[in-house]
Design a protein around this motif. Structure first.
Motif, PDB file in Angstrom:
ATOM      1  N   TYR A 275      -6.863 -21.189   1.324  1.00 15.96           N
ATOM      2  CA  TYR A 275      -7.146 -21.199  -0.239  1.00 15.96           C
ATOM      3  C   TYR A 275      -8.736 -20.949  -0.556  1.00 15.96           C
ATOM      4  O   TYR A 275      -9.126 -20.373  -1.548  1.00 15.96           O
ATOM      5  CB  TYR A 275      -6.837 -22.563  -0.928  1.00 15.96           C
ATOM      6  N   LYS A 276      -9.434 -21.305   0.578  1.00 19.19           N
ATOM      7  CA  LYS A 276     -10.857 -21.223   0.517  1.00 19.19           C
ATOM      8  C   LYS A 276     -11.365 -19.518   0.573  1.00 19.19           C
ATOM      9  O   LYS A 276     -12.669 -19.167   0.399  1.00 19.19           O
ATOM     10  CB  LYS A 276     -11.665 -21.988   1.582  1.00 19.19           C
ATOM     11  N   ASN A 277     -10.422 -18.886   1.119  1.00 18.96           N
ATOM     12  CA  ASN A 277     -10.590 -17.450   1.117  1.00 18.96           C
ATOM     13  C   ASN A 277     -10.127 -16.497   0.080  1.00 18.96           C
ATOM     14  O   ASN A 277      -9.990 -15.391   0.161  1.00 18.96           O
ATOM     15  CB  ASN A 277     -10.064 -16.756   2.414  1.00 18.96           C
ATOM     16  N   ILE A 278      -9.748 -17.311  -1.055  1.00 20.01           N
ATOM     17  CA  ILE A 278      -9.126 -16.684  -2.058  1.00 20.01           C
ATOM     18  C   ILE A 278     -10.091 -16.234  -3.165  1.00 20.01           C
ATOM     19  O   ILE A 278     -10.887 -17.038  -3.715  1.00 20.01           O
ATOM     20  CB  ILE A 278      -7.989 -17.357  -2.815  1.00 20.01           C
ATOM     21  N   PRO A 279     -10.455 -15.068  -3.519  1.00 21.00           N
ATOM     22  CA  PRO A 279     -11.523 -14.523  -4.317  1.00 21.00           C
ATOM     23  C   PRO A 279     -11.177 -14.819  -5.818  1.00 21.00           C
ATOM     24  O   PRO A 279      -9.916 -15.244  -6.428  1.00 21.00           O
ATOM     25  CB  PRO A 279     -11.740 -13.152  -4.198  1.00 21.00           C
ATOM     26  N   GLU A 280     -11.955 -14.688  -6.821  1.00 22.29           N
ATOM     27  CA  GLU A 280     -11.741 -14.774  -8.267  1.00 22.29           C
ATOM     28  C   GLU A 280     -10.691 -14.071  -8.883  1.00 22.29           C
ATOM     29  O   GLU A 280      -9.780 -14.338  -9.435  1.00 22.29           O
ATOM     30  CB  GLU A 280     -13.164 -14.562  -9.153  1.00 22.29           C
ATOM     31  N   CYS A 281     -10.730 -12.852  -8.226  1.00 23.65           N
ATOM     32  CA  CYS A 281      -9.853 -11.844  -8.728  1.00 23.65           C
ATOM     33  C   CYS A 281      -8.374 -11.790  -7.985  1.00 23.65           C
ATOM     34  O   CYS A 281      -7.315 -11.199  -8.234  1.00 23.65           O
ATOM     35  CB  CYS A 281     -10.329 -10.298  -8.430  1.00 23.65           C
ATOM     36  N   GLN A 282      -8.223 -12.939  -7.015  1.00 22.36           N
ATOM     37  CA  GLN A 282      -7.281 -13.313  -6.514  1.00 22.36           C
ATOM     38  C   GLN A 282      -6.947 -12.059  -5.237  1.00 22.36           C
ATOM     39  O   GLN A 282      -7.522 -11.446  -4.887  1.00 22.36           O
ATOM     40  CB  GLN A 282      -5.902 -13.405  -6.883  1.00 22.36           C
ATOM     41  N   ILE A 283      -5.670 -12.536  -4.454  1.00 19.32           N
ATOM     42  CA  ILE A 283      -5.529 -11.667  -3.510  1.00 19.32           C
ATOM     43  C   ILE A 283      -4.109 -10.679  -3.419  1.00 19.32           C
ATOM     44  O   ILE A 283      -3.189 -11.273  -3.901  1.00 19.32           O
ATOM     45  CB  ILE A 283      -5.193 -12.598  -1.881  1.00 19.32           C
ATOM     46  N   ASN A 284      -4.092  -9.656  -2.873  1.00 20.22           N
ATOM     47  CA  ASN A 284      -2.872  -8.669  -2.888  1.00 20.22           C
ATOM     48  C   ASN A 284      -2.964  -8.501  -1.254  1.00 20.22           C
ATOM     49  O   ASN A 284      -3.822  -8.157  -0.622  1.00 20.22           O
ATOM     50  CB  ASN A 284      -2.915  -7.580  -3.752  1.00 20.22           C
ATOM     51  N   PHE A 285      -1.601  -8.185  -0.918  1.00 20.73           N
ATOM     52  CA  PHE A 285      -1.519  -7.923   0.655  1.00 20.73           C
ATOM     53  C   PHE A 285      -0.443  -6.699   0.465  1.00 20.73           C
ATOM     54  O   PHE A 285       0.693  -6.945  -0.170  1.00 20.73           O
ATOM     55  CB  PHE A 285      -0.715  -9.203   1.136  1.00 20.73           C
ATOM     56  N   ASN A 345      -7.252  -8.080   0.844  1.00 18.58           N
ATOM     57  CA  ASN A 345      -8.714  -8.518   0.380  1.00 18.58           C
ATOM     58  C   ASN A 345      -8.669  -9.984   0.282  1.00 18.58           C
ATOM     59  O   ASN A 345      -7.818 -10.729   0.175  1.00 18.58           O
ATOM     60  CB  ASN A 345      -8.827  -8.019  -1.179  1.00 18.58           C
ATOM     61  N   LEU A 346      -9.794 -10.222   0.885  1.00 18.93           N
ATOM     62  CA  LEU A 346     -10.568 -11.598   1.050  1.00 18.93           C
ATOM     63  C   LEU A 346     -11.731 -11.906  -0.038  1.00 18.93           C
ATOM     64  O   LEU A 346     -12.482 -10.906  -0.038  1.00 18.93           O
ATOM     65  CB  LEU A 346     -10.648 -11.849   2.406  1.00 18.93           C
ATOM     66  N   LYS A 347     -11.854 -13.310  -0.080  1.00 17.81           N
ATOM     67  CA  LYS A 347     -13.227 -13.490  -0.423  1.00 17.81           C
ATOM     68  C   LYS A 347     -14.395 -13.236   0.265  1.00 17.81           C
ATOM     69  O   LYS A 347     -14.228 -13.546   1.667  1.00 17.81           O
ATOM     70  CB  LYS A 347     -13.259 -14.977  -0.965  1.00 17.81           C
ATOM     71  N   TYR A 348     -15.630 -12.663  -0.149  1.00 19.41           N
ATOM     72  CA  TYR A 348     -16.633 -12.296   0.436  1.00 19.41           C
ATOM     73  C   TYR A 348     -17.531 -13.646   0.748  1.00 19.41           C
ATOM     74  O   TYR A 348     -17.616 -14.451  -0.293  1.00 19.41           O
ATOM     75  CB  TYR A 348     -17.783 -11.320  -0.403  1.00 19.41           C
ATOM     76  N   GLN A 349     -17.708 -13.893   2.002  1.00 21.33           N
ATOM     77  CA  GLN A 349     -18.596 -14.955   2.358  1.00 21.33           C
ATOM     78  C   GLN A 349     -19.301 -14.566   3.512  1.00 21.33           C
ATOM     79  O   GLN A 349     -18.900 -13.975   4.608  1.00 21.33           O
ATOM     80  CB  GLN A 349     -17.753 -16.210   2.886  1.00 21.33           C
ATOM     81  N   ASP A 350     -20.648 -14.886   3.557  1.00 18.77           N
ATOM     82  CA  ASP A 350     -21.499 -14.679   4.680  1.00 18.77           C
ATOM     83  C   ASP A 350     -21.087 -15.210   5.903  1.00 18.77           C
ATOM     84  O   ASP A 350     -21.196 -14.425   6.862  1.00 18.77           O
ATOM     85  CB  ASP A 350     -22.962 -15.052   4.419  1.00 18.77           C
ATOM     86  N   MET A 396     -12.804   3.833  13.782  1.00 18.38           N
ATOM     87  CA  MET A 396     -12.070   3.339  12.672  1.00 18.38           C
ATOM     88  C   MET A 396     -12.305   1.752  12.330  1.00 18.38           C
ATOM     89  O   MET A 396     -12.210   1.053  13.148  1.00 18.38           O
ATOM     90  CB  MET A 396     -10.288   3.348  13.137  1.00 18.38           C
ATOM     91  N   PRO A 397     -12.793   1.637  11.249  1.00 15.70           N
ATOM     92  CA  PRO A 397     -13.019   0.134  10.737  1.00 15.70           C
ATOM     93  C   PRO A 397     -11.663  -0.651  10.687  1.00 15.70           C
ATOM     94  O   PRO A 397     -10.739  -0.398  10.178  1.00 15.70           O
ATOM     95  CB  PRO A 397     -13.727   0.596   9.273  1.00 15.70           C
ATOM     96  N   ASP A 398     -11.852  -2.023  11.074  1.00 15.65           N
ATOM     97  CA  ASP A 398     -10.965  -2.773  10.894  1.00 15.65           C
ATOM     98  C   ASP A 398     -11.098  -3.724   9.624  1.00 15.65           C
ATOM     99  O   ASP A 398     -10.068  -4.238   8.946  1.00 15.65           O
ATOM    100  CB  ASP A 398     -10.818  -4.081  11.966  1.00 15.65           C
ATOM    101  N   VAL A 399     -12.450  -3.741   9.295  1.00 15.83           N
ATOM    102  CA  VAL A 399     -12.866  -4.449   8.098  1.00 15.83           C
ATOM    103  C   VAL A 399     -13.716  -3.725   7.337  1.00 15.83           C
ATOM    104  O   VAL A 399     -14.731  -3.193   7.846  1.00 15.83           O
ATOM    105  CB  VAL A 399     -13.434  -5.800   8.421  1.00 15.83           C
ATOM    106  N   ILE A 400     -13.702  -3.650   5.996  1.00 16.05           N
ATOM    107  CA  ILE A 400     -14.780  -2.996   4.942  1.00 16.05           C
ATOM    108  C   ILE A 400     -14.992  -4.011   4.046  1.00 16.05           C
ATOM    109  O   ILE A 400     -14.181  -4.666   3.229  1.00 16.05           O
ATOM    110  CB  ILE A 400     -14.159  -1.646   4.510  1.00 16.05           C
ATOM    111  N   PRO A 410     -18.234  -9.359  -5.060  1.00 19.45           N
ATOM    112  CA  PRO A 410     -18.113  -8.695  -3.780  1.00 19.45           C
ATOM    113  C   PRO A 410     -16.775  -9.045  -2.986  1.00 19.45           C
ATOM    114  O   PRO A 410     -16.010 -10.163  -3.502  1.00 19.45           O
ATOM    115  CB  PRO A 410     -19.129  -9.614  -2.937  1.00 19.45           C
ATOM    116  N   MET A 411     -16.479  -8.327  -2.236  1.00 13.17           N
ATOM    117  CA  MET A 411     -14.887  -8.345  -1.664  1.00 13.17           C
ATOM    118  C   MET A 411     -15.080  -7.677  -0.054  1.00 13.17           C
ATOM    119  O   MET A 411     -15.695  -7.138   0.686  1.00 13.17           O
ATOM    120  CB  MET A 411     -14.268  -7.465  -2.281  1.00 13.17           C
ATOM    121  N   ILE A 412     -14.144  -8.343   0.525  1.00 14.26           N
ATOM    122  CA  ILE A 412     -13.667  -8.219   2.066  1.00 14.26           C
ATOM    123  C   ILE A 412     -12.200  -7.460   2.122  1.00 14.26           C
ATOM    124  O   ILE A 412     -11.541  -8.096   1.460  1.00 14.26           O
ATOM    125  CB  ILE A 412     -13.817  -8.996   3.199  1.00 14.26           C
ATOM    126  N   ILE A 413     -12.049  -6.425   2.695  1.00 10.22           N
ATOM    127  CA  ILE A 413     -10.742  -5.847   2.916  1.00 10.22           C
ATOM    128  C   ILE A 413     -10.481  -5.595   4.464  1.00 10.22           C
ATOM    129  O   ILE A 413     -11.133  -4.869   5.105  1.00 10.22           O
ATOM    130  CB  ILE A 413     -10.473  -4.574   2.161  1.00 10.22           C
TER     131      ILE A 413
END
Length: 430
Positions: A275-285, A345-350, A396-400, A410-413
């Motif tokens: 749940y700590k990795n869920i962004p404000e816009c929520q997650i889609n898989f 998509n996941l929540k952006y965290q440093d 090829m990126p695994d993560v963008i 901000p977002m991680i995919i």
């Protein structure tokens, strides 16, 4: 939802009652059955037919009708006049959708209705049909019109409709070397629904189609929506067809995309502290078909994966076109790397970015503040960003990821070939 299939038993499970049960199960509804005849057939040949007695047919009907609420009925093989008349008497007063699949001959050449029963079939069964689904061969037999032009196609459909069917769809009309269409003839309108021609002789596609039609109708879809859904469902079943016997391939209605994504989502929401990795816009898989052309070819969650206290819960159902943003990112990545068919998509965290950089995963990014004005005006930020990140990466990126912009989170995919491989990457970085 309860759907009733009335038809013959096929011991190969390629068609008939057994095929319909598989389709209903795949579509997550309960399948009820009334068997009209026992056939001996396989993927190579057709043997004999033994119609059930009038007594056991009536007993089956009574057993079903007195116990279950039925939401829709599909009628397939009826074989003889005795069966036809009993079914007509029992079903004619029902106020639920009925799909009639006028099976006349099996793919392997066996007769599925007695010639002497054709007149009674037209008189008693066709008038029950909300939709009747003959292929070209069956439409020619029923209408006694050779279909070789659009005019003759319309004439055949009109003649079948005059027999009592509310709506007629003649399937499998070839429109060129690569195209195939279904012709829909409703009360006051007509149209074609086009699809890709799949050159594969198969056992079961007609049953898959009519069973999918009754499912959609029972879900209160329009005639056109139901037939479009059935065409897509059937094309997928043909693409997945497997050669399990010595003869022709048997269609496979199992939606592996849905199953694999559903399994991955179930594992994802149970990851500790996810749940700590869920962004404000929520997650889609999401998970795409082979060679996706639009977000409609990508399976996603109609709602999102949302945070509820310290839990992640799925709000919505899996549906094609269920995601816009993550699906667009995946679609863009897939154009460059066709084997990449899943993303989340996941929540952006440093701290997450640091873990990614320490892992063996390839990471890339883009800066939304550099986005050209014309791109922003067109609303194609995601496509532009993914293209830029891919171009800037040596492999090829695994993560963008991106760090957002004014009013933009901000977002991680995370990308992968399958949902399971996406999950494995997630477990390395959270």
């Amino acid at each position: 939802m309860n759907l009733l299939s009335i038809g013959g038993s096929d011991p190969s499970s390629g068609a008939g009652i057994q095929s319909d049960i598989k389709t209903f199960y795949t579509l997550n509804v309960h399948g009820l059955t009334i068997i009209t005849a026992i056939t001996s057939q396989n993927t190579s040949s057709f043997g004999n037919v033994e119609p059930v007695s009038q007594k056991i047919l009536k007993n089956q009907i009574e057993s079903i009708m007195t116990d279950f609420k039925i939401d829709g009925i599909k009628i397939g093989m009826v074989y003889n006049s005795q069966i036809i008349k009993i079914l007509s008497k029992q079903l004619q007063k029902l106020k639920i959708p009925i799909v009639v699949d006028p099976v006349i001959k099996s793919t392997t050449g066996g007769a599925l209705i007695e010639k002497s029963a054709m007149i009674d079939f037209q008189k008693y069964i066709i008038p029950l049909a909300t939709v009747i689904t003959p292929n070209r061969f069956e439409a020619e037999i029923l209408s006694k019109i050779k279909i070789n032009s659009k005019k003759s196609l319309r004439s055949a459909a009109k003649k079948i409709q005059k027999m009592g069917a509310k709506n007629v769809v003649i399937t499998g009309i070839e429109t060129g070397s690569k195209g195939i269409s279904d012709f829909i003839f409703e009360k006051n309108k007509e149209c074609f629904i086009s699809g890709d021609k799949i050159n594969l002789s198969n056992h079961g596609s007609g049953c898959n189609y009519s069973a999918a039609v009754i499912f959609a109708l029972a879900k209160n879809k329009t005639i056109k929506e139901s037939l479009r859904f059935a065409q897509q469902f059937t094309q997928n079943s043909i693409k997945n067809a497997r050669k399990i016997g010595k003869g022709i391939a048997v269609t496979d209605v199992q939606d592996y995309i849905s199953k694999d994504l559903s399994d991955a989502i179930e594992k994802f929401v149970h990851i500790k502290n996810i749940y700590k990795n869920i962004p404000e816009c929520q997650i889609n898989f999401v998970y795409s078909k082979q060679k996706p052309k639009s977000p409609e070819d990508i399976l996603g969650i109609s709602g999102r994966i949302v945070k509820s206290g310290k839990e992640a819960i799925v709000a919505g159902e899996l549906t094609y076109g269920g995601s816009k943003h993550v699906a667009t990112a995946l679609l863009t990545m897939n154009k460059k790397y066709p084997k990449i068919r899943s993303a989340i998509n996941l929540k952006y965290q440093d701290k997450t970015i640091l873990k990614i950089k320490k892992s063996k995963l390839c990471i890339s990014s883009y800066d939304r503040t550099e986005e050209p004005k014309n791109v922003k005006n067109k609303g194609s930020t995601i496509e532009w960003g993914i293209k830029k990140a891919v171009k800037d990466s040596t492999k090829m990126p695994d993560v963008i990821y991106h760090k957002g912009d004014f009013g933009k989170e901000p977002m991680i995919i995370v990308f992968g070939e399958t949902p399971e491989k996406v999950l494995k990457k997630i477990l390395k970085i959270i």
